[in-house]
Design a protein around this motif. Structure first.
Motif, PDB file in Angstrom:
ATOM      1  N   ALA A 102       0.833  -1.207   0.000  1.00 23.63           N
ATOM      2  CA  ALA A 102       0.000   0.000   0.000  1.00 23.63           C
ATOM      3  C   ALA A 102       0.864   1.251   0.000  1.00 23.63           C
ATOM      4  O   ALA A 102       0.565   2.235  -0.693  1.00 23.63           O
ATOM      5  N   GLU A 103       1.954   1.234   0.756  1.00 27.31           N
ATOM      6  CA  GLU A 103       2.869   2.376   0.783  1.00 27.31           C
ATOM      7  C   GLU A 103       3.517   2.585  -0.576  1.00 27.31           C
ATOM      8  O   GLU A 103       3.614   3.710  -1.060  1.00 27.31           O
ATOM      9  N   ASP A 104       3.968   1.507  -1.205  1.00 28.67           N
ATOM     10  CA  ASP A 104       4.596   1.615  -2.519  1.00 28.67           C
ATOM     11  C   ASP A 104       3.608   2.149  -3.553  1.00 28.67           C
ATOM     12  O   ASP A 104       3.967   2.957  -4.413  1.00 28.67           O
ATOM     13  N   PHE A 105       2.361   1.685  -3.460  1.00 26.46           N
ATOM     14  CA  PHE A 105       1.333   2.129  -4.402  1.00 26.46           C
ATOM     15  C   PHE A 105       1.088   3.623  -4.258  1.00 26.46           C
ATOM     16  O   PHE A 105       0.995   4.350  -5.247  1.00 26.46           O
ATOM     17  N   ARG A 106       0.998   4.102  -3.022  1.00 25.86           N
ATOM     18  CA  ARG A 106       0.757   5.524  -2.807  1.00 25.86           C
ATOM     19  C   ARG A 106       1.973   6.372  -3.179  1.00 25.86           C
ATOM     20  O   ARG A 106       1.846   7.502  -3.609  1.00 25.86           O
ATOM     21  N   ALA A 107       3.163   5.795  -2.993  1.00 22.59           N
ATOM     22  CA  ALA A 107       4.368   6.542  -3.358  1.00 22.59           C
ATOM     23  C   ALA A 107       4.433   6.783  -4.857  1.00 22.59           C
ATOM     24  O   ALA A 107       4.983   7.795  -5.318  1.00 22.59           O
ATOM     25  N   ASP A 108       3.860   5.852  -5.650  1.00 21.26           N
ATOM     26  CA  ASP A 108       3.863   5.997  -7.100  1.00 21.26           C
ATOM     27  C   ASP A 108       2.690   6.805  -7.616  1.00 21.26           C
ATOM     28  O   ASP A 108       2.602   7.090  -8.816  1.00 21.26           O
ATOM     29  N   ASP A 109       1.770   7.148  -6.718  1.00 23.64           N
ATOM     30  CA  ASP A 109       0.560   7.851  -7.124  1.00 23.64           C
ATOM     31  C   ASP A 109       0.831   9.354  -7.190  1.00 23.64           C
ATOM     32  O   ASP A 109       1.131   9.991  -6.187  1.00 23.64           O
ATOM     33  N   ALA A 110       0.704   9.911  -8.362  1.00 25.96           N
ATOM     34  CA  ALA A 110       0.957  11.349  -8.532  1.00 25.96           C
ATOM     35  C   ALA A 110      -0.332  12.154  -8.515  1.00 25.96           C
ATOM     36  O   ALA A 110      -0.347  13.332  -8.839  1.00 25.96           O
ATOM     37  N   GLY A 111      -1.458  11.502  -8.132  1.00 21.72           N
ATOM     38  CA  GLY A 111      -2.755  12.165  -8.162  1.00 21.72           C
ATOM     39  C   GLY A 111      -2.919  13.109  -6.992  1.00 21.72           C
ATOM     40  O   GLY A 111      -2.026  13.289  -6.156  1.00 21.72           O
ATOM     41  N   PRO A 112      -4.105  13.762  -6.899  1.00 20.84           N
ATOM     42  CA  PRO A 112      -4.397  14.705  -5.816  1.00 20.84           C
ATOM     43  C   PRO A 112      -4.454  13.998  -4.484  1.00 20.84           C
ATOM     44  O   PRO A 112      -4.624  12.784  -4.406  1.00 20.84           O
ATOM     45  N   ASP A 113      -4.322  14.785  -3.407  1.00 20.00           N
ATOM     46  CA  ASP A 113      -4.299  14.210  -2.071  1.00 20.00           C
ATOM     47  C   ASP A 113      -5.561  13.434  -1.760  1.00 20.00           C
ATOM     48  O   ASP A 113      -5.540  12.484  -0.986  1.00 20.00           O
ATOM     49  N   SER A 114      -6.694  13.835  -2.356  1.00 17.03           N
ATOM     50  CA  SER A 114      -7.948  13.164  -2.045  1.00 17.03           C
ATOM     51  C   SER A 114      -7.979  11.738  -2.533  1.00 17.03           C
ATOM     52  O   SER A 114      -8.826  10.957  -2.146  1.00 17.03           O
ATOM     53  N   LEU A 115      -7.038  11.357  -3.434  1.00 11.46           N
ATOM     54  CA  LEU A 115      -7.004  10.002  -3.948  1.00 11.46           C
ATOM     55  C   LEU A 115      -5.897   9.176  -3.331  1.00 11.46           C
ATOM     56  O   LEU A 115      -5.670   8.044  -3.728  1.00 11.46           O
ATOM     57  N   ARG A 116      -5.224   9.741  -2.336  1.00 14.99           N
ATOM     58  CA  ARG A 116      -4.049   9.065  -1.816  1.00 14.99           C
ATOM     59  C   ARG A 116      -4.329   8.237  -0.583  1.00 14.99           C
ATOM     60  O   ARG A 116      -3.424   7.718   0.043  1.00 14.99           O
ATOM     61  N   GLY A 117      -5.578   8.065  -0.207  1.00 17.23           N
ATOM     62  CA  GLY A 117      -5.911   7.173   0.896  1.00 17.23           C
ATOM     63  C   GLY A 117      -5.809   7.854   2.232  1.00 17.23           C
ATOM     64  O   GLY A 117      -5.378   9.000   2.354  1.00 17.23           O
ATOM     65  N   PRO A 118      -6.230   7.175   3.313  1.00 22.78           N
ATOM     66  CA  PRO A 118      -6.218   7.758   4.650  1.00 22.78           C
ATOM     67  C   PRO A 118      -4.814   8.054   5.138  1.00 22.78           C
ATOM     68  O   PRO A 118      -3.857   7.366   4.800  1.00 22.78           O
ATOM     69  N   ASP A 119      -4.709   9.113   5.948  1.00 22.40           N
ATOM     70  CA  ASP A 119      -3.404   9.521   6.456  1.00 22.40           C
ATOM     71  C   ASP A 119      -2.730   8.414   7.244  1.00 22.40           C
ATOM     72  O   ASP A 119      -1.509   8.321   7.301  1.00 22.40           O
TER      73      ASP A 119
END
Length: 457
Positions: free
Chosen positions: A417-434
């Motif tokens: 999940a961390e790796d997936f979010r690290a590769d996500d260049a989208g807006p913060d609203s799509l980056r999952g819970p803090d």
């Protein structure tokens, strides 16, 4: 009698016995039991061998609606209310329509006869910390009771509309389907027939101008055809209803044609028309609370948040997964996973017998701290077996090895999940819970092991 307990009896499809005869077989069997535990289901192996009961009955479930805490009930103090039914083996029928411009067929709804084989056991598998399941059943039963007694809805207002909202994967849609199944059993005397009508909200908007509003009207015309039978219970499910709100909001902002407004207004109008049908329940879900149309939200009688499983719920989910794998021979049965009440009564003392249960509790606590969804939680046992245990043919792991693999599967899930979010260049609203973004938050705050009822649930 101090308690009432609903008993749901699944009759074999090939059985020709009457419901009264089935009850005459079940009641003496249950009368020999000292206690009854709400939420428990008795199946083939639990029934007497070579008996008429086993020949006619597939399963017996002690319903947990009135007793959500699962406390044992003394048989001598309990009144049993029986519901005997057969499960429909046919799958959902697809309702299609044809685009008048292209001749292309597309799916607008699926219709499932209830109670359905594919939904059997779903209610019992859903675990929530609050009285969510119980409250929704009581709400719907009261709504139909008011309709049956002819209560004037202009004086006492209710719409028979349920809205469940919360993050994806928390069981909202599953609860709607399970609720429809439960009602088809509980209300069978009033409604001998029941249907679950799942409307494809995304398919209601045509890419052709001025067609969407007509399409909505045609879909609900079909729904009204089905509900014309007053002895049929119709549960209409609109999943991800926020897609409708987005369409109207965009239209009002000038980003979409006015056809979108007409489509959403048509939907709201049709929902108002369904209110006049005393045999219809509308179930809706939303993943984005802030996007729900105000006009629709105002029509919902009950709006409930469905969040990720708490530590206690996560433990019971994983405990149920372990029991299922033991039953199917995928995990050895030499050990048992204890209930949380048993671990608490022993003051959480470590022992050889409780080692696997305590380790499973640690996995549940970590999953709850990370706000893991129920969907992801139920996937962990599969990942544990597939990726973190020996894959040699015929190898059946011990329970403690399997629980250790569950911990490894959870850790791997968090890293992925961390790796997936690290590769996500989208807006913060799509980056999952803090709670999932930083490596220091993977396991959440430390909570004393000694008391599961103080773990932030």
């Amino acid at each position: 009698m101090n308690h009432r307990l609903h008993i749901e009896v699944v009759q074999h499809r090939q059985s020709r016995a009457s419901k009264d005869h089935i009850i005459s077989l079940v009641h003496p069997f249950l009368a020999n039991l000292t206690v009854l535990t709400p939420g428990v289901t008795l199946r083939g192996g639990d029934l007497p061998e070579s008996s008429e009961l086993k020949e006619n009955v597939e399963a017996i479930t002690f319903c947990d609606v009135e007793h959500p805490d699962g406390t044992d009930l003394l048989m001598v103090d309990t009144e049993l209310l029986y519901h005997v039914f057969k499960l429909e083996a046919f799958g959902a029928a697809t309702e299609t329509m044809t685009d008048s411009n292209t001749g292309e067929e597309f799916v607008v709804a699926e219709i499932l006869s209830l109670p359905a084989q594919e939904l059997h056991g779903l209610w019992e598998s859903l675990l929530f910390e609050s009285r969510l399941k119980e409250d929704t059943v009581h709400f719907v039963e009261t709504a139909f009771e008011f309709a049956e007694h002819g209560v004037d809805p202009n004086v006492v207002g209710w719409n028979r509309v349920v809205l469940l909202h919360g993050p994806p994967g928390t069981g909202k849609t599953s609860l709607c389907r399970a609720l429809a199944q439960k009602l088809s059993v509980r209300l069978a005397e009033r409604f001998p027939r029941a249907r679950l009508i799942e409307i494809n909200a995304h398919g209601l908007f045509s890419k052709w101008f001025a067609e969407s509003g007509k399409l909505v009207a045609r879909v609900f015309e079909r729904v009204r055809d089905i509900t014309a039978d007053p002895r049929l219970l119709a549960c209409v499910l609109v999943d991800e209803v926020e897609s409708l709100a987005h369409a109207r909001r965009a239209a009002l902002s000038g980003l979409e044609p006015s056809d979108s407004i007409r489509a959403v207004n048509a939907l709201l109008t049709e929902l108002d028309r369904l209110k006049r049908c005393p045999n219809v329940l509308v179930l809706t879900t939303s993943n984005v609370t802030g996007a729900i149309d105000v006009a629709f939200a105002d029509r919902a009688d009950i709006k409930r948040h469905v969040g990720p499983p708490t530590a206690r719920a996560a433990y019971e989910i994983l405990r149920g997964c372990c029991a299922e794998l033991m039953l199917r021979g995928c995990v050895k049965t030499h050990e048992r996973v204890f209930a949380l009440s048993t671990l608490k009564s022993s003051s959480w003392k470590s022992s050889a017998a409780a080692e696997s249960s305590l380790q499973l509790w640690e996995v549940a606590r970590a999953a709850a701290s990370a706000r893991l969804s129920g969907r992801a939680l139920r996937r962990l046992p599969f990942l544990a077996r597939a990726l973190h245990l020996s894959s040699a043919p015929g190898t059946v792991p011990e329970l403690r090895a399997f629980v250790a693999a569950l911990q490894a599967a959870f850790d791997s899930h968090m890293r992925d999940a961390e790796d997936f979010r690290a590769d996500d260049a989208g807006p913060d609203s799509l980056r999952g819970p803090d709670s999932l973004r930083g490596p220091d938050s993977l396991r959440g705050p430390e909570v004393p092991r000694g008391d599961p009822f103080s773990c932030g649930d």
